[in-house]
Design an enzyme around this catalytic site. Structure first.
Site, mmCIF file in Angstrom:
data_model
loop_
_atom_site.group_PDB
_atom_site.id
_atom_site.type_symbol
_atom_site.label_atom_id
_atom_site.label_comp_id
_atom_site.label_asym_id
_atom_site.label_seq_id
_atom_site.Cartn_x
_atom_site.Cartn_y
_atom_site.Cartn_z
ATOM 1 N N SER A 180 62.317 32.670 84.516
ATOM 2 C CA SER A 180 61.246 33.289 83.753
ATOM 3 C C SER A 180 61.703 33.934 82.588
ATOM 4 O O SER A 180 62.166 34.953 82.748
ATOM 5 C CB SER A 180 60.311 34.006 84.438
ATOM 6 O OG SER A 180 59.168 34.367 83.886
ATOM 7 N N HIS A 184 54.175 43.651 89.957
ATOM 8 C CA HIS A 184 53.872 42.465 89.183
ATOM 9 C C HIS A 184 52.338 42.725 88.600
ATOM 10 O O HIS A 184 52.300 42.117 87.551
ATOM 11 C CB HIS A 184 53.820 41.104 89.874
ATOM 12 C CG HIS A 184 53.621 40.080 88.913
ATOM 13 N ND1 HIS A 184 52.567 39.408 88.550
ATOM 14 C CD2 HIS A 184 54.836 39.312 88.190
ATOM 15 C CE1 HIS A 184 52.649 38.595 87.439
ATOM 16 N NE2 HIS A 184 54.138 38.394 87.271
ATOM 17 N N HIS A 210 58.697 29.441 81.632
ATOM 18 C CA HIS A 210 59.647 29.568 83.184
ATOM 19 C C HIS A 210 59.733 28.218 83.553
ATOM 20 O O HIS A 210 59.209 27.156 83.195
ATOM 21 C CB HIS A 210 58.639 30.516 84.115
ATOM 22 C CG HIS A 210 57.495 29.805 84.740
ATOM 23 N ND1 HIS A 210 56.251 30.427 85.014
ATOM 24 C CD2 HIS A 210 57.249 28.643 85.275
ATOM 25 C CE1 HIS A 210 55.411 29.654 85.315
ATOM 26 N NE2 HIS A 210 55.940 28.529 85.594
#
Length: 345
Positions: free
Chosen positions: A210, A289, A313
């Site tokens: 990513s 996250h 990603h």
């Protein structure tokens, strides 16, 4: 609006998407499109590892792998990145991509022996390879005009796709998800081969790369990214690197892309996960996250359409026989070695 799943890989759905058929994403995103004749791709990570100043062998090894890449049967694209791991070791990883498995196989046998077949003084080497069917793989890009990673070897980019900007979009973009839960099966195993350590993976192991590219940003946007977003991203990447095993992340690297022996304005996180579901749980609900997502949304809402930051990603859920992991003279938490017990190795 296109489906992220190409027409030739569409199958009757027994597992439904997370969004209705009339869902309209709030901003555009794009996916890589391979020629229909491409049934499998290869992504191969060739790493070196050392402590402190780079030993003489490091320079020679990097030239050697670049030479192998340039030889007969070499990859259609490769790039190189650097990171410092949880043991404080310097790692430089050259990542190569093929769209022809037979060409890779013929190239790989001698390349493997050259890379992990002999000990280099003060230097560890490792190889991590996936060769997934394209039905086990997806990509996503914020803009269609600068492919990265495996997308460079694709035939081109899609138009705007529907399956993004919601939790579960990553799974919905993988063709196999139409009828398969892609649940993990088995556990990683250590295989000793003299000085070499191999890890036998398990079914439906997950890889994500990513990336971020801030090379096009104006000074004010660059400052906003580097001051407000990157530190939060780094914190999350460090959590996965140091403590990810408990939530299903076998290994994580937060790498800075190298360009012509200098550091570029590109980075990417690359991590091995027990399953796509474990990656999804971290993305959807883990505080690290959630914080990354919040910082990114604040950044993008501040800049709106003028934002020049590029994001992408690639995610793969690989069958057990599509994986290869081998390590020589590396510390016991390197890559997939972190997933197995290496005491006495």
């Amino acid at each position: 609006m296109e489906s992220a799943i190409p027409a030739h890989l569409e199958t009757p759905r027994t597992r439904h998407k997370r969004v209705p058929d009339d869902y309209q994403p709030p901003y555009p995103s794009f996916v890589a499109r391979y020629k229909p004749a491409v049934s499998r791709v290869v992504m191969a990570y060739f790493g070196i590892q050392y402590h402190g100043e780079a030993p003489t062998a490091a320079t020679g090894a990097l030239k050697e792998i670049a030479g192998l890449f340039a030889g007969v049967g070499g990859p259609s694209h490769w790039d190189r990145a650097h990171y410092v791991d949880q043991a404080g070791r310097e790692n430089i990883v050259s990542v190569a991509y093929w769209d022809d498995v037979a060409r890779f196989d013929a190239w790989f046998a001698p390349a493997r022996e050259a890379w992990t077949g002999r000990v280099r003084e003060d230097l560890g080497t490792f190889i991590e390879v996936l060769r997934p069917a394209v039905a086990r793989h997806e990509t996503l890009f914020s803009s269609p005009d600068r492919p990265e990673g495996v997308a460079v070897i694709a035939d081109g980019m899609s138009g705007e796709v529907q399956e993004h900007a919601y939790w579960g979009g990553m799974r919905d973009r993988i063709p196999l998800s139409q009828a398969d839960a892609m649940a993990p099966g088995g556990a990683p195993e250590l295989i000793r081969d003299g000085a070499r350590l191999r890890v036998k993976g398990h079914d439906n192991l997950c890889l994500i790369r990513s990336g971020q590219d801030w090379s096009d940003t104006e000074p004010s946007e660059r400052k906003l990214y580097l001051d407000d977003v990157e530190p939060v991203l780094r914190e999350g990447m460090d959590f996965l690197r140091d403590d990810g095993l408990a939530i299903g992340c076998y290994a994580n690297r937060y790498m800075r892309v190298l360009a012509a022996d200098s550091v570029s304005e590109k980075s990417y996180g690359q991590s091995w996960w027990k399953s796509l579901a474990a990656l999804e749980r971290w993305a959807e609900s883990h505080p690290t996250h959630v914080k990354i997502f919040g910082a990114a949304m604040k950044y993008l809402s501040t800049l709106g359409p003028s934002a020049k930051l590029r994001l992408y990603h690639e995610v793969t859920v690989a069958a057990a026989d599509e994986q290869f992991f081998e390590y020589l003279n590396c510390h016991p938490k390197t890559g997939m070695l972190a997933a197995v017990e290496t005491v006495g190795a």
